[in-house]
Scaffold this motif. Structure first.
Motif, mmCIF file in Angstrom:
data_model
loop_
_atom_site.group_PDB
_atom_site.id
_atom_site.type_symbol
_atom_site.label_atom_id
_atom_site.label_comp_id
_atom_site.label_asym_id
_atom_site.label_seq_id
_atom_site.Cartn_x
_atom_site.Cartn_y
_atom_site.Cartn_z
ATOM 1 N N GLU A 27 0.824 -1.236 0.334
ATOM 2 C CA GLU A 27 0.537 0.179 0.073
ATOM 3 C C GLU A 27 0.888 1.051 -0.179
ATOM 4 N N ASN A 28 2.400 1.457 -0.151
ATOM 5 C CA ASN A 28 3.114 1.797 -0.298
ATOM 6 C C ASN A 28 2.226 3.618 1.334
ATOM 7 N N LEU A 29 2.674 3.015 2.177
ATOM 8 C CA LEU A 29 2.256 3.729 3.312
ATOM 9 C C LEU A 29 3.793 4.411 3.793
ATOM 10 N N SER A 30 3.448 5.538 4.618
ATOM 11 C CA SER A 30 4.313 5.888 5.556
ATOM 12 C C SER A 30 4.790 5.874 6.673
ATOM 13 N N LYS A 31 6.285 5.230 7.053
ATOM 14 C CA LYS A 31 6.220 4.806 7.787
ATOM 15 C C LYS A 31 5.318 5.166 9.045
ATOM 16 N N GLU A 32 4.995 6.038 9.719
ATOM 17 C CA GLU A 32 4.390 5.975 11.083
ATOM 18 C C GLU A 32 2.743 5.557 10.412
ATOM 19 N N GLU A 33 2.481 5.653 9.412
ATOM 20 C CA GLU A 33 1.632 4.724 9.215
ATOM 21 C C GLU A 33 1.811 3.300 9.073
ATOM 22 N N LEU A 34 1.974 2.869 8.516
ATOM 23 C CA LEU A 34 2.485 1.400 8.392
ATOM 24 C C LEU A 34 2.360 1.012 9.433
ATOM 25 N N LEU A 35 3.382 1.189 10.705
ATOM 26 C CA LEU A 35 2.937 1.475 12.486
ATOM 27 C C LEU A 35 1.887 0.892 12.655
ATOM 28 N N ASN A 36 1.063 2.261 12.153
ATOM 29 C CA ASN A 36 -0.268 2.019 13.506
ATOM 30 C C ASN A 36 -0.767 0.854 12.863
ATOM 31 N N ARG A 37 -0.814 0.790 11.550
ATOM 32 C CA ARG A 37 -1.808 -0.372 11.161
ATOM 33 C C ARG A 37 -1.562 -1.329 10.207
ATOM 34 N N PHE A 38 -0.167 -1.853 11.187
ATOM 35 C CA PHE A 38 0.149 -2.971 11.779
ATOM 36 C C PHE A 38 0.008 -3.380 13.027
ATOM 37 N N LYS A 39 0.352 -2.592 13.794
ATOM 38 C CA LYS A 39 -0.683 -2.401 14.950
ATOM 39 C C LYS A 39 -1.276 -2.376 15.441
ATOM 40 N N LYS A 40 -2.687 -2.369 14.472
ATOM 41 C CA LYS A 40 -4.124 -2.314 15.006
ATOM 42 C C LYS A 40 -4.386 -3.573 14.216
ATOM 43 N N GLY A 41 -3.780 -3.904 13.384
ATOM 44 C CA GLY A 41 -4.125 -5.694 12.692
ATOM 45 C C GLY A 41 -3.733 -6.478 13.002
ATOM 46 N N MET A 42 -2.628 -5.869 13.736
ATOM 47 C CA MET A 42 -1.838 -7.625 14.470
ATOM 48 C C MET A 42 -3.050 -7.602 15.843
ATOM 49 N N ARG A 43 -3.830 -6.419 16.318
ATOM 50 C CA ARG A 43 -4.748 -5.949 17.890
ATOM 51 C C ARG A 43 -5.987 -6.796 17.440
ATOM 52 N N GLU A 44 -6.528 -6.513 15.715
ATOM 53 C CA GLU A 44 -7.433 -6.634 15.697
ATOM 54 C C GLU A 44 -7.737 -8.007 15.105
#
Length: 141
Positions: free
Chosen positions: A117-134
Motif C-alpha cells: 500500500e506504499n504507506l508512510s512509516k508511521e502509518e505502516l506501524l499504526n496499521r500493523f499494530k491495529k491489524g495485529m490487535r484486531e
C-alpha cells in the motif's frame, strides 16, 4: 489442567470479527489426549440470543481470545456452545473445543499486504499494530 484469565473475546465470521465485551472469563487447557479446551464467558444477558442460536445449531465457531496479558496475540479456537446459564442479570456461556495450533504466519502476511500500500512509516506501524490487535481476515493472494 492449566487455567488462564480471559481478557477479550472475538467471534469470527466471514465478514470479520464481532468483539463481545466480557465481564469476566477463564480459559482452561484440559491437557488431555483430545487436546480439549474449555472457555467460560461471563456476559451481559443481551448476548443470550446470539449464543442460543449457536447452541441450538451445534455450529462450530471460530473465536479469538486474548489471555493473561493485554499485549498477547489472540489465541484462535474452534469451539461449540456447550451450555448457557442465567446468573442474575448476566449469563455464563460454556464453550468447548480445540486451539488452532498451526502457525499461520499472520504477522508476515499482514506486513506484506501493508507494504504493497506504499504507506508512510508511521502509518505502516499504526496499521500493523491495529491489524495485529484486531486480526482482520486477510485476502488470499
Amino acid at each position: 489442567m492449566k487455567t488462564f484469565k480471559m481478557l477479550s473475546f472475538d467471534l469470527i465470521n466471514k465478514t470479520g470479527g464481532l468483539n463481545i465485551p466480557i465481564i469476566d472469563g477463564i480459559v482452561i487447557n484440559q491437557e488431555n489426549s483430545h487436546k480439549s479446551w474449555i472457555l467460560e464467558l461471563f456476559l451481559s444477558k443481551e448476548y443470550h440470543s446470539t449464543f442460543e442460536k449457536y447452541h441450538s445449531s451445534g455450529d462450530i465457531l471460530e473465536v479469538h481470545v486474548i489471555i493473561s496479558f493485554p499485549d498477547n496475540e489472540p489465541a484462535p479456537f474452534k469451539v461449540i456452545v456447550s451450555e448457557i446459564r442465567d446468573i442474575g442479570e448476566q449469563i455464563s456461556v460454556l464453550l468447548k473445543g480445540t486451539i488452532k495450533t498451526k502457525r499461520s504466519k499472520y504477522a508476515e502476511q499482514l506486513l506484506m499486504l501493508l507494504l504493497e500500500e506504499n504507506l508512510s512509516k508511521e502509518e505502516l506501524l499504526n496499521r500493523f499494530k491495529k491489524g495485529m490487535r484486531e486480526r482482520p481476515r486477510l485476502k488470499e493472494s
